[in-house]
Scaffold this motif. Sequence first.
Motif, mmCIF file in Angstrom:
data_model
loop_
_atom_site.group_PDB
_atom_site.id
_atom_site.type_symbol
_atom_site.label_atom_id
_atom_site.label_comp_id
_atom_site.label_asym_id
_atom_site.label_seq_id
_atom_site.Cartn_x
_atom_site.Cartn_y
_atom_site.Cartn_z
ATOM 1 N N PRO A 46 0.824 -1.210 0.000
ATOM 2 C CA PRO A 46 0.000 0.000 0.000
ATOM 3 C C PRO A 46 0.857 1.259 0.000
ATOM 4 N N LYS A 47 0.247 2.341 -0.480
ATOM 5 C CA LYS A 47 0.912 3.641 -0.536
ATOM 6 C C LYS A 47 -0.029 4.673 0.071
ATOM 7 N N VAL A 48 0.482 5.475 1.002
ATOM 8 C CA VAL A 48 -0.380 6.468 1.633
ATOM 9 C C VAL A 48 -0.668 7.607 0.651
ATOM 10 N N MET A 49 -1.950 7.968 0.558
ATOM 11 C CA MET A 49 -2.382 9.035 -0.344
ATOM 12 C C MET A 49 -2.852 10.264 0.428
ATOM 13 N N ILE A 50 -3.466 10.025 1.580
ATOM 14 C CA ILE A 50 -3.990 11.099 2.431
ATOM 15 C C ILE A 50 -3.759 10.689 3.883
ATOM 16 N N TYR A 51 -3.385 11.655 4.738
ATOM 17 C CA TYR A 51 -3.298 11.383 6.166
ATOM 18 C C TYR A 51 -3.872 12.575 6.935
ATOM 19 N N ASP A 52 -4.138 12.358 8.197
ATOM 20 C CA ASP A 52 -4.771 13.409 9.019
ATOM 21 C C ASP A 52 -5.978 14.025 8.308
ATOM 22 N N VAL A 53 -6.790 13.189 7.721
ATOM 23 C CA VAL A 53 -8.050 13.513 7.030
ATOM 24 C C VAL A 53 -7.859 14.206 5.680
ATOM 25 N N THR A 54 -7.013 15.255 5.657
ATOM 26 C CA THR A 54 -6.948 16.091 4.450
ATOM 27 C C THR A 54 -5.553 16.292 3.874
ATOM 28 N N LEU A 55 -4.525 15.827 4.546
ATOM 29 C CA LEU A 55 -3.159 16.156 4.135
ATOM 30 C C LEU A 55 -2.609 15.158 3.126
ATOM 31 N N ARG A 56 -1.881 15.686 2.145
ATOM 32 C CA ARG A 56 -1.238 14.872 1.121
ATOM 33 C C ARG A 56 0.247 14.787 1.390
ATOM 34 N N PRO A 57 0.832 13.569 1.258
ATOM 35 C CA PRO A 57 2.294 13.475 1.365
ATOM 36 C C PRO A 57 2.971 14.347 0.314
ATOM 37 N N SER A 58 4.165 14.782 0.629
ATOM 38 C CA SER A 58 4.920 15.619 -0.292
ATOM 39 C C SER A 58 5.085 14.937 -1.643
ATOM 40 N N GLY A 59 4.805 15.663 -2.703
ATOM 41 C CA GLY A 59 4.993 15.141 -4.045
ATOM 42 C C GLY A 59 3.802 14.428 -4.632
ATOM 43 N N LEU A 60 2.769 14.205 -3.837
ATOM 44 C CA LEU A 60 1.593 13.494 -4.342
ATOM 45 C C LEU A 60 0.709 14.450 -5.119
ATOM 46 N N SER A 61 0.102 13.934 -6.175
ATOM 47 C CA SER A 61 -0.763 14.738 -7.026
ATOM 48 C C SER A 61 -1.911 15.359 -6.241
ATOM 49 N N ASN A 62 -2.217 16.634 -6.562
ATOM 50 C CA ASN A 62 -3.335 17.297 -5.896
ATOM 51 C C ASN A 62 -4.675 16.860 -6.467
ATOM 52 N N ARG A 63 -4.664 15.847 -7.330
ATOM 53 C CA ARG A 63 -5.933 15.271 -7.796
ATOM 54 C C ARG A 63 -6.590 14.455 -6.680
ATOM 55 N N PHE A 64 -5.810 14.126 -5.662
ATOM 56 C CA PHE A 64 -6.322 13.357 -4.527
ATOM 57 C C PHE A 64 -6.607 14.309 -3.369
ATOM 58 N N SER A 65 -7.806 14.193 -2.808
ATOM 59 C CA SER A 65 -8.152 15.040 -1.676
ATOM 60 C C SER A 65 -9.016 14.270 -0.695
ATOM 61 N N GLY A 66 -8.952 14.667 0.588
ATOM 62 C CA GLY A 66 -9.717 13.986 1.620
ATOM 63 C C GLY A 66 -10.555 14.967 2.411
ATOM 64 N N SER A 67 -11.621 14.437 3.001
ATOM 65 C CA SER A 67 -12.498 15.251 3.824
ATOM 66 C C SER A 67 -13.191 14.358 4.834
ATOM 67 N N LYS A 68 -13.889 14.994 5.766
ATOM 68 C CA LYS A 68 -14.631 14.241 6.775
ATOM 69 C C LYS A 68 -15.836 15.042 7.231
ATOM 70 N N SER A 69 -16.942 14.330 7.422
ATOM 71 C CA SER A 69 -18.141 14.934 7.984
ATOM 72 C C SER A 69 -18.755 13.937 8.942
ATOM 73 N N GLY A 70 -18.779 14.294 10.215
ATOM 74 C CA GLY A 70 -19.306 13.375 11.214
ATOM 75 C C GLY A 70 -18.494 12.096 11.263
ATOM 76 N N ASN A 71 -19.172 10.969 11.125
ATOM 77 C CA ASN A 71 -18.510 9.665 11.195
ATOM 78 C C ASN A 71 -18.092 9.124 9.830
ATOM 79 N N THR A 72 -18.180 9.952 8.796
ATOM 80 C CA THR A 72 -17.844 9.502 7.446
ATOM 81 C C THR A 72 -16.728 10.351 6.845
ATOM 82 N N ALA A 73 -15.680 9.649 6.407
ATOM 83 C CA ALA A 73 -14.583 10.292 5.686
ATOM 84 C C ALA A 73 -14.731 9.979 4.201
ATOM 85 N N SER A 74 -14.125 10.814 3.373
ATOM 86 C CA SER A 74 -14.229 10.621 1.922
ATOM 87 C C SER A 74 -12.900 10.904 1.246
#
Lengths: 110, 122
Positions: A46-74
């Motif tokens: 596996p490769k980490v794409m998002i961490y701490d809900v919304t953060l992208r590792p350095s160098g990762l494409s900004n086409r990937f984004s994360g969010s959270k609302s209540g008990n559901t993350a996306s």
Amino acid sequence: QSALTQPASVSGSPGQSITISCTGTSSDVGGYNFVSWYQQHPGKAPKVMIYDVTLRPSGLSNRFSGSKSGNTASLTISGLQAEDEADYYCSSYSRSRSLVFGGGTKLTVL
Amino acid sequence: EVQLVESGGGLVKPGGSLRLSCAASGFTFSGYSVNWVRQAPGRGLEWVSSISTTSDYIYYADSVKGRFTISRDNAKSSLFLQMNSLRDEDTAVYYCARDGNWNYAKYYFDYWGQGTLVTVSS
């Protein structure tokens, strides 16, 4: 049975956007901002794409984004590309079990 | 370059034992929490165990508690997993994974090994 619930599969055409959901409880996803997303291609680690809900590792494409609302993350992937086809897993810190993963979502790029 | 290399997997009978190792290089091993994560054939990821930088905090998944023991040797930049009383359902690829945050765990894994296959079968 996985602790976090993800759809088994999602699909999209090149250039489109897709969103993968990850539903937990107030003891994991809803209670902490320690949600991560991983991409896994067949036979690879596996490769980490998002961490701490919304953060992208350095160098990762900004086409990937994360969010959270209540008990559901996306996880949202915009501008789908053929190489995005893979399995995606969410994870969250869990007060009762330290770390829990979702069951995984297979993304197909049509 | 950060590298994690697992070893020690293989075929073992139910009830048997196995010890996995993970050799780390390319970073200050003693500064990071490390984990074991497994994946049964054709299945999803399952977190197994974590150990803090100085081994003060150790956690296990309920499925392995009492049977598996995680440990580390910071002087040798190595992580271990002693697996006892193995069951069929422990069959999986076992990955060593580094927590992405220096000193204290933030529960995401930024580097993974290639995995080592453990097969429990009679």
